[in-house]
Scaffold this motif. Structure first.
Motif, PDB file in Angstrom:
ATOM      1  N   LEU A  95      -5.777  -2.708  -8.555  1.00  0.00           N
ATOM      2  CA  LEU A  95      -5.935  -3.933  -7.665  1.00  0.00           C
ATOM      3  C   LEU A  95      -7.741  -4.082  -7.164  1.00  0.00           C
ATOM      4  O   LEU A  95      -8.238  -2.837  -6.853  1.00  0.00           O
ATOM      5  N   GLU A  96      -8.195  -5.139  -7.473  1.00  0.00           N
ATOM      6  CA  GLU A  96      -9.723  -5.355  -7.223  1.00  0.00           C
ATOM      7  C   GLU A  96     -10.177  -5.091  -5.906  1.00  0.00           C
ATOM      8  O   GLU A  96      -9.175  -5.756  -5.035  1.00  0.00           O
ATOM      9  N   GLY A  97     -11.033  -4.504  -5.504  1.00  0.00           N
ATOM     10  CA  GLY A  97     -11.293  -4.100  -4.363  1.00  0.00           C
ATOM     11  C   GLY A  97     -10.478  -3.326  -3.321  1.00  0.00           C
ATOM     12  O   GLY A  97     -10.670  -3.422  -2.209  1.00  0.00           O
ATOM     13  N   ASN A  98      -9.691  -2.716  -3.880  1.00  0.00           N
ATOM     14  CA  ASN A  98      -8.811  -1.662  -3.237  1.00  0.00           C
ATOM     15  C   ASN A  98      -9.572  -0.599  -2.482  1.00  0.00           C
ATOM     16  O   ASN A  98     -10.420   0.041  -2.869  1.00  0.00           O
ATOM     17  N   PRO A  99      -9.320  -0.517  -1.248  1.00  0.00           N
ATOM     18  CA  PRO A  99     -10.314   0.066  -0.358  1.00  0.00           C
ATOM     19  C   PRO A  99      -9.712   1.606  -0.213  1.00  0.00           C
ATOM     20  O   PRO A  99     -10.498   2.602   0.192  1.00  0.00           O
ATOM     21  N   ARG A 100      -8.536   1.717  -0.727  1.00  0.00           N
ATOM     22  CA  ARG A 100      -8.125   3.422  -0.559  1.00  0.00           C
ATOM     23  C   ARG A 100      -8.887   4.193  -1.462  1.00  0.00           C
ATOM     24  O   ARG A 100      -8.602   3.842  -2.852  1.00  0.00           O
ATOM     25  N   ARG A 101      -9.044   5.426  -1.087  1.00  0.00           N
ATOM     26  CA  ARG A 101      -9.581   6.430  -2.080  1.00  0.00           C
ATOM     27  C   ARG A 101      -8.712   7.616  -2.247  1.00  0.00           C
ATOM     28  O   ARG A 101      -8.383   8.317  -1.108  1.00  0.00           O
ATOM     29  N   GLY A 102      -8.127   7.640  -3.094  1.00  0.00           N
ATOM     30  CA  GLY A 102      -7.075   8.697  -3.433  1.00  0.00           C
ATOM     31  C   GLY A 102      -7.484   9.926  -4.410  1.00  0.00           C
ATOM     32  O   GLY A 102      -8.477   9.973  -5.031  1.00  0.00           O
ATOM     33  N   GLU A 146      -1.233  -6.565 -12.054  1.00  0.00           N
ATOM     34  CA  GLU A 146      -2.196  -5.945 -11.244  1.00  0.00           C
ATOM     35  C   GLU A 146      -1.308  -4.919 -10.274  1.00  0.00           C
ATOM     36  O   GLU A 146      -0.372  -5.411  -9.353  1.00  0.00           O
ATOM     37  N   GLY A 147      -1.675  -3.590 -10.341  1.00  0.00           N
ATOM     38  CA  GLY A 147      -1.295  -2.824  -9.280  1.00  0.00           C
ATOM     39  C   GLY A 147      -1.619  -3.487  -7.830  1.00  0.00           C
ATOM     40  O   GLY A 147      -2.722  -3.664  -7.457  1.00  0.00           O
ATOM     41  N   ILE A 148      -0.351  -3.245  -6.793  1.00  0.00           N
ATOM     42  CA  ILE A 148      -0.651  -3.449  -5.670  1.00  0.00           C
ATOM     43  C   ILE A 148      -0.463  -2.189  -4.690  1.00  0.00           C
ATOM     44  O   ILE A 148      -1.268  -1.795  -3.778  1.00  0.00           O
ATOM     45  N   ALA A 149       0.544  -1.275  -5.027  1.00  0.00           N
ATOM     46  CA  ALA A 149       0.962   0.052  -4.540  1.00  0.00           C
ATOM     47  C   ALA A 149       1.236   0.966  -5.738  1.00  0.00           C
ATOM     48  O   ALA A 149       1.787   0.398  -6.762  1.00  0.00           O
ATOM     49  N   GLY A 150       0.299   2.062  -5.601  1.00  0.00           N
ATOM     50  CA  GLY A 150       0.463   2.791  -6.577  1.00  0.00           C
ATOM     51  C   GLY A 150      -0.617   2.965  -7.595  1.00  0.00           C
ATOM     52  O   GLY A 150      -0.625   3.577  -8.855  1.00  0.00           O
ATOM     53  N   ASN A 151      -1.952   2.565  -7.341  1.00  0.00           N
ATOM     54  CA  ASN A 151      -3.035   2.441  -8.282  1.00  0.00           C
ATOM     55  C   ASN A 151      -3.550   3.869  -8.527  1.00  0.00           C
ATOM     56  O   ASN A 151      -4.014   4.009  -9.626  1.00  0.00           O
ATOM     57  N   HIS A 152      -3.471   4.846  -7.606  1.00  0.00           N
ATOM     58  CA  HIS A 152      -3.671   6.335  -8.076  1.00  0.00           C
ATOM     59  C   HIS A 152      -2.606   7.079  -9.019  1.00  0.00           C
ATOM     60  O   HIS A 152      -2.880   7.755  -9.747  1.00  0.00           O
ATOM     61  N   GLN A 153      -1.465   6.433  -8.563  1.00  0.00           N
ATOM     62  CA  GLN A 153      -0.366   6.771  -9.583  1.00  0.00           C
ATOM     63  C   GLN A 153      -0.761   6.409 -11.044  1.00  0.00           C
ATOM     64  O   GLN A 153      -0.579   6.846 -12.097  1.00  0.00           O
ATOM     65  N   LEU A 154      -1.018   4.954 -11.200  1.00  0.00           N
ATOM     66  CA  LEU A 154      -1.280   4.638 -12.528  1.00  0.00           C
ATOM     67  C   LEU A 154      -2.871   5.337 -13.186  1.00  0.00           C
ATOM     68  O   LEU A 154      -2.522   5.538 -14.320  1.00  0.00           O
ATOM     69  N   LEU A 180      -2.551  -3.076   2.030  1.00  0.00           N
ATOM     70  CA  LEU A 180      -2.937  -2.604   2.946  1.00  0.00           C
ATOM     71  C   LEU A 180      -1.931  -1.831   3.846  1.00  0.00           C
ATOM     72  O   LEU A 180      -1.888  -0.871   4.465  1.00  0.00           O
ATOM     73  N   ALA A 181      -0.735  -2.726   4.060  1.00  0.00           N
ATOM     74  CA  ALA A 181       0.277  -2.150   4.837  1.00  0.00           C
ATOM     75  C   ALA A 181       0.796  -0.791   4.189  1.00  0.00           C
ATOM     76  O   ALA A 181       1.255   0.114   4.888  1.00  0.00           O
ATOM     77  N   ASP A 182       1.169  -0.877   2.598  1.00  0.00           N
ATOM     78  CA  ASP A 182       1.514   0.443   1.986  1.00  0.00           C
ATOM     79  C   ASP A 182       0.723   1.691   2.424  1.00  0.00           C
ATOM     80  O   ASP A 182       1.103   2.555   2.645  1.00  0.00           O
ATOM     81  N   ASN A 183      -0.640   1.505   2.398  1.00  0.00           N
ATOM     82  CA  ASN A 183      -1.532   2.503   2.606  1.00  0.00           C
ATOM     83  C   ASN A 183      -1.503   2.854   4.221  1.00  0.00           C
ATOM     84  O   ASN A 183      -1.406   4.102   4.426  1.00  0.00           O
TER      85      ASN A 183
END
Length: 138
Positions: free
Chosen positions: A26-33, A62-70, A98-101
Motif C-alpha cells: 500500500l503506497e503511503g502506508n503509515p504503519r511501521r511493523g 495492492e495490499g491493504i491489510a497485511g503489508n508486513h505479512q507480505l 487505517l481501520a485495520d491498524n
C-alpha cells in the motif's frame, strides 16, 4: 512446470494463494511493523490468515491489510501468499487500512492473563516456540 511450494500456507488457505510478485505494498502506508517478528511467526506457524488486497485498474494487486505479512513472506523467500480480494476504490482501501491498524491499537491486554499465557507456553515448549510469538519473559 512445477507446482509452487505452498507449504508455508495453511492447507485451508492454499486455494487463495497468489504469487507475491503480483502484489505491491500500500503506497503511503503509515504503519511501521516488525517484519522480522512476523517472519519468525510465519517460519514457525505458517500463514494462518489471509492478507487483504485490492485489484487496481492496471491489473496489479495492492495490499491493504497485511503489508508486513507480505514483506515477511518475501523475506522468507515464499513465492505465494494467501489473499482475500476486495474491489475497494482508493479512499475505501486507505480507510480500511487505517481501520485495520487502528482497531488493533485500541485493544489492550489483561496483564495477569498475558503473563500466565507466556509462562505457560514457555513451560510447555522450547524457547523457540515462545520466540515465534514475539513475546519474551521480560
Amino acid at each position: 512446470m512445477t507446482d509452487p511450494d505452498l507449504s508455508g500456507i495453511a492447507p485451508d488457505l492454499r486455494d487463495f494463494a497468489v504469487p507475491v510478485e503480483e502484489l505491491a505494498h500500500l503506497e503511503g502506508n503509515p504503519r511501521r511493523g516488525d517484519v522480522a517478528a512476523v517472519a519468525r511467526s510465519y517460519a514457525r506457524f505458517g500463514q494462518r490468515k489471509p492478507i487483504v488486497a485490492r485489484r487496481r485498474e492496471d491489473g496489479t494487486g495492492e495490499g491493504i491489510a497485511g503489508n508486513h505479512q507480505l514483506a515477511a513472506a518475501r523475506s522468507l523467500g515464499w513465492s505465494h501468499i494467501a489473499v482475500v480480494w476486495t474491489d475497494d476504490d482508493d479512499a475505501t482501501a486507505r480507510a480500511y487500512a487505517l481501520a485495520d491498524n487502528r482497531t488493533a491499537d485500541l485493544g489492550g491486554y489483561d496483564d495477569a492473563a498475558l503473563a500466565e499465557m507466556v509462562l505457560a507456553v514457555r513451560a510447555e515448549s522450547a524457547a523457540t516456540l515462545l520466540a515465534a510469538t514475539g513475546w519474551d519473559l521480560e
